[in-house]
Every structure is written in C-alpha cells, then in structure tokens.
Enzyme design. Structure first.
Site, PDB file in Angstrom:
ATOM      1  N   GLU A  74      -1.850  -7.039   8.174  1.00 40.80           N
ATOM      2  CA  GLU A  74      -0.451  -6.869   8.566  1.00 40.80           C
ATOM      3  C   GLU A  74      -0.183  -7.640   9.855  1.00 40.80           C
ATOM      4  O   GLU A  74      -1.109  -8.040  10.576  1.00 40.80           O
ATOM      5  CB  GLU A  74      -0.134  -5.371   8.750  1.00 40.80           C
ATOM      6  N   HIS A 117       0.825  -1.214   0.000  1.00 38.46           N
ATOM      7  CA  HIS A 117       0.000   0.000   0.000  1.00 38.46           C
ATOM      8  C   HIS A 117       0.859   1.264   0.000  1.00 38.46           C
ATOM      9  O   HIS A 117       2.040   1.238   0.364  1.00 38.46           O
ATOM     10  CB  HIS A 117      -0.935   0.001   1.207  1.00 38.46           C
TER      11      HIS A 117
END
Length: 197
Positions: free
Chosen positions: A79, A9
């Site tokens: 994550e 990202h």
C-alpha cells in the site's frame, strides 16, 4: 487479451475506522474474513495464469480465503506509504491542514519504517506491476489477479487507463471487492468495479 482482476483485501480494524494503513501489518477482522471468503465462489471455477499479492498479511490472507492458490508476493503491491500520517484518519489530518489531499499533497515523512511516498512514486510501483502482468496478458495465457490495497489499486487503475497516478482519486474501492480491467477494441477499459459476488 485476458483480463486483469483486482482484489482489495477484506476489512481490517484500521480500514473500518478510516485510519491510513500503509505498511502497518494489521490482520483482517471477522468481517474481513467473511468478505474474503465471499469471493471464493467467483474464483472457484477460474484458473488465473498469475496471482500476485502484497506482502502484507491482510492481502495474503484474502487471497488464500478467496481460493487463489499459488500467489506470488510482489513488494510493488505494498500500500501507499503514508509516512507521518500512518494510522491517522483524514478528519484528523484536515484539522491541521484543511485543504490537504493525499493525491496532490502527499504525506510528511515518518520514521525510518515509514518514510512516505507521493503519487508519482506509487505510480512507478504500479507501472512495474502492470509491466509484469502485461507480459502474461499479452501472451493471452489467462487472467492475472492482483490482491492488494485500495490506494495502490486505485493508482494502478489510473495508470492502466493511461491517466496520471493522481487520477486514482476517481476510483473509490471498498474492502472485500473485486474489479476487472480489460480491453475493448484494443483500448484499456474498466469492465467491472467494486463487485461482490
């Protein structure tokens, strides 16, 4: 066999300052938006067979801005859960634990939303993602794109190459980049890393 494309990202305020950003759902910065948009030309003429994205908005927004349509949310692409180190920088941690390494020491538990994970637990999630992606790749229906986070994608790369999860420390991954995992003579290889169009 088709290729596995990894997209980290774009920048967030926390990634820009080195804060461990696991499950905290922070948005992209203006620079992060620009990084995501910069990926659009790369994906414009590609039609991946499958796009999987982390549930966190920084990953979902990056996929959308990069022109990756039809993304499916996969909770295994979250994550690393940094537990008690969520939002804390590595220099801050090292002041109290000078020999600490995320890769070998893990993290202390945090609150109920951040119980923490070790490398083996992140590796197990990465293995599940690779199994799902592998079904599509082995059928040679087209490339698979994963839009997620640095530490998770680093662990996933290690596992793709047959290495232990802790070997993810070898693969530095910048925001707003894409990488390519492929095969050569039937063996897994890194075909491109930390690329910007």
């Amino acid at each position: 066999m088709s290729d596995l494309l990894l997209v980290r990202h774009g920048e967030t305020a926390w990634s820009a300052t080195g804060r461990h950003t696991g499950r905290t759902d922070v948005p992209l910065t203006a620079r992060g938006v620009e990084e995501a948009i910069s990926l659009f030309p790369y994906f414009r003429d590609r039609s991946p067979a499958l796009v999987l994205t982390s549930p966190l908005r920084r990953a979902a927004a990056t996929a959308e801005l990069a022109g990756l349509t039809g993304a499916v949310t996969d909770p295994d692409l979250y994550e690393w859960d940094y537990g008690g180190y969520e939002g804390i920088t590595t220099p801050e941690i090292l002041r109290g634990r000078p020999d600490w390494s995320l890769w070998t020491d893990g993290v202390p538990p945090g609150d109920e939303d951040h119980p923490g994970e070790n490398a083996a637990q992140v590796g197990a999630r990465a293995d599940r993602v690779l199994a799902r992606a592998g079904e599509v790749l082995r059928a040679d229906r087209g490339n698979v794109v994963l839009v997620a986070h640095a530490h998770l994608l680093r662990v996933l790369t290690a596992r793709y190459l047959g290495l232990p999860p802790e070997a993810g420390r070898l693969f530095l991954l910048r925001t707003g980049t894409f990488s390519m995992l492929s095969t050569e003579h039937g063996l897994p290889v890194v075909a491109g890393w930390n690329t910007r169009p």
